[in-house]
Design an enzyme around this catalytic site. Structure first.
Site, PDB file in Angstrom:
ATOM      1  N   SER A  40     -53.804 -17.086-142.652  1.00  0.00           N
ATOM      2  CA  SER A  40     -52.762 -17.637-141.778  1.00  0.00           C
ATOM      3  C   SER A  40     -52.450 -16.646-140.671  1.00  0.00           C
ATOM      4  O   SER A  40     -52.539 -15.423-140.867  1.00  0.00           O
ATOM      5  CB  SER A  40     -51.509 -17.875-142.627  1.00  0.00           C
ATOM      6  OG  SER A  40     -50.396 -18.075-141.797  1.00  0.00           O
TER       7      SER A  40
ATOM      8  N   TYR B 260     -45.027 -15.191-149.458  1.00  0.00           N
ATOM      9  CA  TYR B 260     -46.172 -16.057-149.126  1.00  0.00           C
ATOM     10  C   TYR B 260     -47.110 -15.339-148.156  1.00  0.00           C
ATOM     11  O   TYR B 260     -48.318 -15.246-148.368  1.00  0.00           O
ATOM     12  CB  TYR B 260     -45.674 -17.372-148.503  1.00  0.00           C
ATOM     13  CG  TYR B 260     -46.728 -18.067-147.688  1.00  0.00           C
ATOM     14  CD1 TYR B 260     -47.745 -18.793-148.291  1.00  0.00           C
ATOM     15  CD2 TYR B 260     -46.738 -17.970-146.289  1.00  0.00           C
ATOM     16  CE1 TYR B 260     -48.737 -19.396-147.534  1.00  0.00           C
ATOM     17  CE2 TYR B 260     -47.718 -18.560-145.530  1.00  0.00           C
ATOM     18  CZ  TYR B 260     -48.715 -19.275-146.150  1.00  0.00           C
ATOM     19  OH  TYR B 260     -49.699 -19.848-145.403  1.00  0.00           O
TER      20      TYR B 260
ATOM     21  N   LYS C 178     -51.216 -13.779-148.466  1.00  0.00           N
ATOM     22  CA  LYS C 178     -52.365 -13.979-147.564  1.00  0.00           C
ATOM     23  C   LYS C 178     -52.981 -12.634-147.196  1.00  0.00           C
ATOM     24  O   LYS C 178     -54.202 -12.466-147.166  1.00  0.00           O
ATOM     25  CB  LYS C 178     -51.926 -14.732-146.298  1.00  0.00           C
ATOM     26  CG  LYS C 178     -51.526 -16.177-146.552  1.00  0.00           C
ATOM     27  CD  LYS C 178     -52.705 -16.998-147.037  1.00  0.00           C
ATOM     28  CE  LYS C 178     -52.335 -18.386-147.495  1.00  0.00           C
ATOM     29  NZ  LYS C 178     -53.376 -19.069-148.251  1.00  0.00           N
TER      30      LYS C 178
HETATM   31  N1  UFG Z   1     -38.505 -26.054-136.447  1.00  0.00           N
HETATM   32  C1  UFG Z   1     -37.318 -26.651-136.077  1.00  0.00           C
HETATM   33  N2  UFG Z   1     -36.770 -27.554-136.933  1.00  0.00           N
HETATM   34  C2  UFG Z   1     -37.312 -27.868-138.132  1.00  0.00           C
HETATM   35  C3  UFG Z   1     -38.532 -27.251-138.504  1.00  0.00           C
HETATM   36  C4  UFG Z   1     -39.093 -26.337-137.641  1.00  0.00           C
HETATM   37  O1  UFG Z   1     -36.783 -26.378-134.999  1.00  0.00           O
HETATM   38  O2  UFG Z   1     -36.744 -28.689-138.862  1.00  0.00           O
HETATM   39  C5  UFG Z   1     -39.127 -25.088-135.526  1.00  0.00           C
HETATM   40  C6  UFG Z   1     -39.201 -23.709-136.120  1.00  0.00           C
HETATM   41  O3  UFG Z   1     -38.007 -22.997-135.888  1.00  0.00           O
HETATM   42  C7  UFG Z   1     -40.400 -23.127-135.343  1.00  0.00           C
HETATM   43  C8  UFG Z   1     -41.283 -24.344-135.083  1.00  0.00           C
HETATM   44  O4  UFG Z   1     -40.434 -25.494-135.278  1.00  0.00           O
HETATM   45  O5  UFG Z   1     -39.968 -22.633-134.133  1.00  0.00           O
HETATM   46  C9  UFG Z   1     -42.451 -24.446-136.046  1.00  0.00           C
HETATM   47  O6  UFG Z   1     -41.949 -24.343-137.361  1.00  0.00           O
HETATM   48  P1  UFG Z   1     -42.818 -24.735-138.644  1.00  0.00           P
HETATM   49  O7  UFG Z   1     -41.952 -24.556-139.833  1.00  0.00           O
HETATM   50  O8  UFG Z   1     -43.460 -26.066-138.443  1.00  0.00           O
HETATM   51  O9  UFG Z   1     -43.997 -23.662-138.619  1.00  0.00           O
HETATM   52  P2  UFG Z   1     -43.915 -22.066-138.668  1.00  0.00           P
HETATM   53  O10 UFG Z   1     -44.525 -21.583-137.399  1.00  0.00           O
HETATM   54  O11 UFG Z   1     -42.580 -21.568-139.020  1.00  0.00           O
HETATM   55  O12 UFG Z   1     -44.813 -21.774-139.947  1.00  0.00           O
HETATM   56  C10 UFG Z   1     -46.195 -21.967-139.908  1.00  0.00           C
HETATM   57  C11 UFG Z   1     -46.731 -22.353-141.285  1.00  0.00           C
HETATM   58  C12 UFG Z   1     -46.604 -21.212-142.246  1.00  0.00           C
HETATM   59  C13 UFG Z   1     -47.158 -19.949-141.668  1.00  0.00           C
HETATM   60  C14 UFG Z   1     -46.535 -19.672-140.325  1.00  0.00           C
HETATM   61  C15 UFG Z   1     -47.164 -18.499-139.673  1.00  0.00           C
HETATM   62  O13 UFG Z   1     -46.030 -23.468-141.790  1.00  0.00           O
HETATM   63  O14 UFG Z   1     -47.348 -21.529-143.404  1.00  0.00           O
HETATM   64  O15 UFG Z   1     -46.747 -20.785-139.461  1.00  0.00           O
HETATM   65  O16 UFG Z   1     -46.421 -18.049-138.605  1.00  0.00           O
HETATM   66  F1  UFG Z   1     -46.894 -18.893-142.470  1.00  0.00           F
END
Ligand code: UFG
Length: 343
Positions: A129, A154, A158
């Site tokens: 990741s 998590y 990785k």
């Molecule tokens: N977000 C919102 N509202 C929500 C969910 C997410 O505003 O309800 C925003 C988050 O703050 C972030 C963006 O949408 O800015 C993306 O969030 P995600 O949760 O979809 O994805 P992440 O980038 O946080 O996480 C992903 C993977 C993880 C991995 C990570 C690595 O889901 O498994 O990228 O940076 F570890």
């Protein structure tokens, strides 16, 4: 014609795994799925069969059970390679259940490697990741960007798993490993027969949007509007899950190229970042549906922005993501609609 090689896909009923099984079967590979059904359903195998015309073999087992794992590899000793997806993946959950994450994710990899060694199978593609980069100083990130301390158990699993593979290769050059560092996979197969099925309230952006628009959840909360990005919301490199699945096939085939031995790492993204608000706008444009959202506080642990330099994958694997953001958001919605109809 030689019979296509058998490929073991662990976690093959999951979100990325199931899309990869489809791509493998469509290229003539015989697939055996190992899955413990902890975050998936056996019916996904039938759905894959409806897409490809061939229901993959499914073995239900827990790979972190050493005896079961070694037995599984003995049964499928003729497999040519392993694509290892099986792992727990919820960042927030891992903070509350670190022992479960370390036990599950690390033991499973160790036993898979022991099982492979026992039967002489030496090729493995590992699901890593972009979380291993943390918030990098310079963008886009290349595979040489230094890894930072993990921000969650998590993420740490990785990083540790990448290290286990690197050390294993150092001890014996017979192994061939690729670690694919995924950016943010979203979207669903064009058939809308497989897609993301999170347990409970989705923590990730795309499944929350689709469930909220479907009326299953309250308005989306946009976590933070004061980041140093063009519109104040965080930027990620979203990639269509079918593009990501194709990258796995390219990676697996690369392992078989003469001369490849040891270990390598590849970023798997599109090379382009989009903000949360841009994802919402794309969803509305591509589906004609309104996304209700409210701006909230930042979510703890979120980085500001990240996107990939994908030139290495393009140069060495001959792979490039080809689906755009509107295809990602519209396919995610089609899958959500299909799910609602199936109920
Ligand atoms: N977000 C919102 N509202 C929500 C969910 C997410 O505003 O309800 C925003 C988050 O703050 C972030 C963006 O949408 O800015 C993306 O969030 P995600 O949760 O979809 O994805 P992440 O980038 O946080 O996480 C992903 C993977 C993880 C991995 C990570 C690595 O889901 O498994 O990228 O940076 F570890």
């Amino acid at each position: 014609m030689a019979k296509p090689k058998k490929i073991i896909v662990t976690g093959g009923l999951g979100y990325i795994g199931s899309h990869t099984v489809v791509e493998l079967q469509q290229r003539g590979y015989e697939v055996v799925i190992a899955d413990n059904l902890s975050n998936s359903s056996a019916s996904v195998a039938d759905r894959i069969g409806r897409i490809t015309g061939e229901t993959p073999v499914l073995e239900v087992l827990d790979l972190s059970d050493r005896t079961a794992c070694l037995r599984f590899f003995n049964i499928h000793a003729d497999a040519g390679a392993v694509i290892h997806f099986a792992a727990a993946k919820a960042v927030n959950e891992s903070v509350h259940k670190p022992l479960h994450y370390y036990r599950n994710n690390i033991d499973a990899l160790l036993y898979v490697l022991e099982g492979m060694e026992a039967v002489g199978c030496r090729k493995l593609v590992f699901s890593s990741s972009c979380t291993v980069y943390g918030q990098p100083e310079r963008l886009p990130v290349t595979e040489d960007t230094p890894r930072l301390e993990a921000m969650s158990p998590y993420g740490n699993t990785k990083r540790i798993c990448e290290d286990i593979l690197s050390d294993t290769v150092k001890a014996s050059q017979e192994w061939k490993f690729l670690a694919l560092r995924y950016f943010n996979p979203i979207g669903a197969h064009e058939s809308a027969l497989i897609g993301e099925l999170p347990n409970g309230v989705p923590a990730n952006l795309m499944p929350y949007i689709t469930q909220s628009v479907a009326g299953l959840r309250p308005a989306l909360q946009v976590f933070g509007h004061d980041y140093p990005t063009p519109d104040g919301t965080p930027v990620r490199d979203y990639i269509h899950v079918s593009d990501l699945a194709e990258a796995h096939v390219a990676a697996m085939e690369y392992l078989g190229k003469p001369g490849f031995s040891g270990m390598d790492f590849f970023n798997v993204g599109t090379g382009r970042g989009y903000s949360v608000l841009e994802v919402i706008q794309s969803f509305e444009r591509a589906t004609g549906k309104k996304v209700n959202y409210e701006i909230k506080e930042r979510r703890q642990g979120d980085i500001t922005q990240i996107w990939a330099d994908t030139s290495k994958a393009s140069r060495l694997l001959g792979w490039k993501a080809c689906r755009d953001l509107d295809q990602m958001t519209s396919s995610a919605w089609k899958w959500q609609e299909n799910l609602a109809r199936a109920k």
